[in-house]
Design an enzyme around this catalytic site. Structure first.
Site, short mmCIF file in Angstrom:
data_model
loop_
_atom_site.label_atom_id
_atom_site.label_comp_id
_atom_site.label_asym_id
_atom_site.label_seq_id
_atom_site.Cartn_x
_atom_site.Cartn_y
_atom_site.Cartn_z
N LYS A 22 -6.10 -1.20 -40.95
CA LYS A 22 -6.07 0.26 -40.76
C LYS A 22 -4.72 0.71 -40.18
CE LYS A 22 -7.69 3.35 -37.12
NZ LYS A 22 -6.75 3.12 -36.05
N ASN A 23 -4.29 0.05 -39.11
CA ASN A 23 -3.10 0.56 -38.42
C ASN A 23 -1.81 0.29 -39.19
OD1 ASN A 23 -4.63 1.78 -36.49
ND2 ASN A 23 -4.41 0.14 -34.97
N ARG A 93 -4.47 10.68 -34.69
CA ARG A 93 -3.34 10.15 -33.95
C ARG A 93 -2.16 9.76 -34.84
NH1 ARG A 93 -1.43 10.77 -29.16
NH2 ARG A 93 0.05 9.16 -28.68
N CYS A 117 -8.54 9.21 -30.95
CA CYS A 117 -9.53 8.73 -29.98
C CYS A 117 -9.14 9.13 -28.58
CB CYS A 117 -9.63 7.20 -30.04
SG CYS A 117 -10.57 6.61 -31.44
N ARG A 122 -2.00 10.04 -23.90
CA ARG A 122 -1.33 9.33 -24.98
C ARG A 122 0.02 9.99 -25.26
NH1 ARG A 122 -5.68 7.39 -29.48
NH2 ARG A 122 -3.98 5.96 -29.95
N PRO A 123 0.98 9.79 -24.34
CA PRO A 123 2.27 10.46 -24.48
C PRO A 123 3.05 9.98 -25.70
CG PRO A 123 2.36 8.83 -22.71
CD PRO A 123 0.94 8.88 -23.19
N ILE A 124 4.01 10.81 -26.17
CA ILE A 124 4.87 10.35 -27.27
C ILE A 124 6.35 10.49 -26.87
CG2 ILE A 124 3.20 10.70 -29.14
CD1 ILE A 124 4.86 13.25 -29.85
N ASP A 125 6.59 10.38 -25.56
CA ASP A 125 7.97 10.53 -25.08
C ASP A 125 8.93 9.50 -25.69
OD1 ASP A 125 6.19 8.94 -23.28
OD2 ASP A 125 8.11 8.34 -22.43
N ASP A 306 -7.51 -3.26 -28.62
CA ASP A 306 -8.46 -2.81 -29.65
C ASP A 306 -9.63 -3.78 -29.83
OD1 ASP A 306 -6.83 -0.65 -29.95
OD2 ASP A 306 -5.89 -1.32 -31.80
N ILE A 328 -3.35 -1.13 -21.32
CA ILE A 328 -2.71 -0.21 -22.29
C ILE A 328 -3.25 1.22 -22.13
CG2 ILE A 328 -2.16 0.19 -24.72
CD1 ILE A 328 -1.18 -2.56 -23.83
N ARG A 398 -13.86 6.07 -39.26
CA ARG A 398 -12.41 6.25 -39.33
C ARG A 398 -11.70 4.93 -39.56
NH1 ARG A 398 -10.43 7.36 -34.31
NH2 ARG A 398 -8.58 6.65 -35.36
N1 EPU Z 1 3.23 5.13 -24.48
C1 EPU Z 1 4.07 5.91 -23.74
N2 EPU Z 1 4.96 6.70 -24.40
C2 EPU Z 1 5.04 6.74 -25.74
C3 EPU Z 1 4.17 5.95 -26.50
C4 EPU Z 1 3.26 5.14 -25.84
O1 EPU Z 1 4.03 5.89 -22.50
O2 EPU Z 1 5.87 7.48 -26.27
C5 EPU Z 1 2.27 4.26 -23.80
C6 EPU Z 1 0.82 4.62 -24.11
O3 EPU Z 1 0.34 5.62 -23.22
C7 EPU Z 1 0.12 3.29 -23.94
C8 EPU Z 1 1.17 2.27 -24.41
O4 EPU Z 1 2.42 2.95 -24.33
O5 EPU Z 1 -0.14 3.07 -22.59
C9 EPU Z 1 0.99 1.74 -25.81
O6 EPU Z 1 0.87 2.82 -26.72
P1 EPU Z 1 1.27 2.67 -28.25
O7 EPU Z 1 2.30 3.67 -28.55
O8 EPU Z 1 1.55 1.24 -28.56
O9 EPU Z 1 -0.08 3.10 -28.97
P2 EPU Z 1 -0.25 3.96 -30.26
O10 EPU Z 1 0.87 3.70 -31.21
O11 EPU Z 1 -0.58 5.37 -29.95
C10 EPU Z 1 -1.49 2.09 -31.61
C11 EPU Z 1 -2.80 1.97 -32.31
C12 EPU Z 1 -3.93 1.92 -31.30
C13 EPU Z 1 -3.71 0.74 -30.37
C14 EPU Z 1 -2.32 0.82 -29.73
C15 EPU Z 1 -1.98 -0.39 -28.88
C16 EPU Z 1 -2.36 3.16 -34.36
C17 EPU Z 1 -2.59 4.35 -35.20
N3 EPU Z 1 -2.96 3.14 -33.18
O12 EPU Z 1 -1.56 3.30 -30.86
O13 EPU Z 1 -5.10 1.69 -32.06
O14 EPU Z 1 -4.69 0.73 -29.35
O15 EPU Z 1 -1.31 0.95 -30.76
O16 EPU Z 1 -2.03 -1.55 -29.64
O17 EPU Z 1 -1.66 2.23 -34.77
C18 EPU Z 1 -7.39 1.70 -32.53
O18 EPU Z 1 -7.09 1.22 -33.64
O19 EPU Z 1 -8.56 1.76 -32.11
C19 EPU Z 1 -6.30 2.21 -31.69
C20 EPU Z 1 -6.51 3.03 -30.67
#
Ligand code: EPU
Length: 419
Positions: A22-23, A93, A117, A122-125, A306, A328, A398
């Site tokens: 999926k991811n 997301r 979810c 879930r910041p994107i900074d 996950d 995480i 999903r």
């Molecule tokens: N984080 C920041 N700033 C950012 C981005 C992330 O502080 O700009 C922090 C997050 O708050 C978190 C950590 O960094 O504490 C890791 O976040 P990451 O960015 O790796 O997560 P993501 O890309 O939003 C993906 C998967 C998630 C999975 C995580 C960790 C996708 C679509 N989602 O999320 O999958 O838990 O990586 O492996 O790829 C799931 O499939 O159930 C799921 C939630």
């Protein structure tokens, strides 16, 4: 409203075939926007997030043709918009990948602030830091993210946080940038490597995905006219592995990459399960009560967040007191309240939870609070005495293809019922 009804108590036995990841899929579909041509993607999981993403691409002007349930051909030559359907992109997301992909292709992107979810903040900074370092201006307002650049120029970017999404997004934005981009401290998950492999198949020059440094040499264009097959989903594989262990079953898991499952295999063996790994398949079985463990979720190759809820079910019925530290996500223990309704003894506080192992779980109506919580509740229902009802199936649909069908083939008594 639909619910799953599970009559528990049957050990799982048989074979299950794992779907595409999926991811990886939700990153590779938007990555096709960088291709000025046609590409075919195989081994796509048949899940609602994938269908939603293909519809967004259509909205942007792509021609999307489903060749079969698991294969799609995407023609991106007529993409005529950088403005995504905001109501839709706000809902899930992985829509954040449209920012990197559209910036790369059109130098402009407008995307609804990504939802998904509820796992806490879930910041994107780190995504934004990457886009800005490449020369883009990013504006976050009115629930939308707008990014634009006159041109994107490669640079060195150090990730303050190891982030799957930010690593992939920076790769997407830099593939067509001028010069070389270096991503230092990237995430190393199998889907990072898969996205890089897809882009390289289409003509990109990305090196080092899956290691500590990723180097992207910008190219003028991606031509496509190629076919790419998505890697197997290691989280789906891990879900069935943990279901086999928790139910005291014996299951052969086919079409997986066992190298991606090392941290899960190690923990299953530690708690008393058995694993026989053979390249693209593995057998998991368990004939006695499992024992306690301490788990800390970490970025790959550590134990994946996950699979934390699914592991939580196994530990809730293990002998002794186990501890899980979730490093995480801040709110990934919501499922423990549902498991406690089934007789588990779990105390969750902040990012830690203590599991006092009980001998068995009892059926109860429960609610999936997110995707992996939903998978965990299915495992709990299979293990519990009596008839468990699981609600909020949209979360599960999903990310898991035909989940009840796959469990049914392993002997689980599970039905989807419309109320
Ligand atoms: N984080 C920041 N700033 C950012 C981005 C992330 O502080 O700009 C922090 C997050 O708050 C978190 C950590 O960094 O504490 C890791 O976040 P990451 O960015 O790796 O997560 P993501 O890309 O939003 C993906 C998967 C998630 C999975 C995580 C960790 C996708 C679509 N989602 O999320 O999958 O838990 O990586 O492996 O790829 C799931 O499939 O159930 C799921 C939630």
């Amino acid at each position: 409203m639909e619910k799953l009804v599970i009559t528990g108590g049957t050990p799982l036995k048989g074979e299950v075939v794992i779907s595409g990841a999926k991811n990886a899929a939700v990153a590779i579909i938007p990555a096709t926007l960088l291709v000025n041509g046609i590409c075919t993607i195989e081994n796509l999981p048949n899940i609602s997030d994938v269908k939603l993403y293909c519809d967004i691409l259509k909205d942007l002007g792509a021609i999307v043709t489903w060749n079969s349930e698991h294969e799609v051909t995407i023609d991106t030559r007529k993409i005529d918009s950088h403005k995504t359907p905001l109501d839709v992109t706000r809902k899930f997301r992985a829509s954040y990948y449209l920012i990197g992909a559209l910036l790369g292709r059109c130098k402009h992107a407008i995307v609804g602030s990504p939802g998904g979810c509820n796992l806490g903040a879930r910041p994107i900074d780190q995504h934004i830091k990457g886009f800005e370092a490449l020369g883009a201006t990013v504006d976050v307002s009115n629930g939308n993210i707008a990014a634009s650049a006159k041109k994107l120029v490669g640079t060195s970017i150090y990730m303050d946080v190891v982030s799957v999404g930010a690593t992939i997004n920076i790769m997407l934005a830099s593939v067509l940038a001028e010069g070389t981009t270096i991503i230092d401290n990237p995430a190393k998950e199998p889907h990072i490597v898969d996205v890089a492999n897809f882009l390289n198949t289409m003509g990109a020059d990305i090196r080092g995905a899956g290691t500590d440094i990723i180097k992207i040499n910008g190219v003028k264009e991606l031509k496509g006219n190629a076919t790419y097959s998505i890697v197997p989903d290691q989280i789906e594989a891990g879900t069935f592995m943990l279901a086999a262990v928790a139910s005291k079953g014996d299951v052969v898991i086919k079409n997986c990459i066992t190298k991606h499952l090392e941290s899960i295999i190690a923990k299953i063996v530690e708690i008393g399960g058995n694993v026989d790994a053979n390249g693209d398949h593995l057998r998991v079985w368990c004939s006695k009560r499992t024992t306690k463990a301490t788990i800390k979720t970490l970025p790959y190759p550590g134990f994946p967040t996950d699979l934390q809820p699914q592991m939580g079910v196994a530990l809730s019925i293990s002998d002794g007191t186990s501890i899980i530290n979730e490093s995480i996500w801040e709110s990934r223990f919501q499922y423990t309240a549902e498991l406690n309704k089934m007789g588990a003894k779990i105390t969750a506080q902040g990012k830690s939870a203590v599991f006092e192992g009980v001998k068995s779980l009892n059926a109860s109506p429960v609610y999936a609070t997110d995707l992996r919580a939903g998978a965990a509740l299915i495992i709990a229902g299979i293990v519990a005495k009596g008839k468990t009802e699981i609600y909020n199936l949209n979360h599960i649909d999903r990310g898991y293809e035909n989940i009840e069908e796959k469990f049914r083939k392993l002997g689980a008594k599970i039905e989807r019922v419309s109320e």
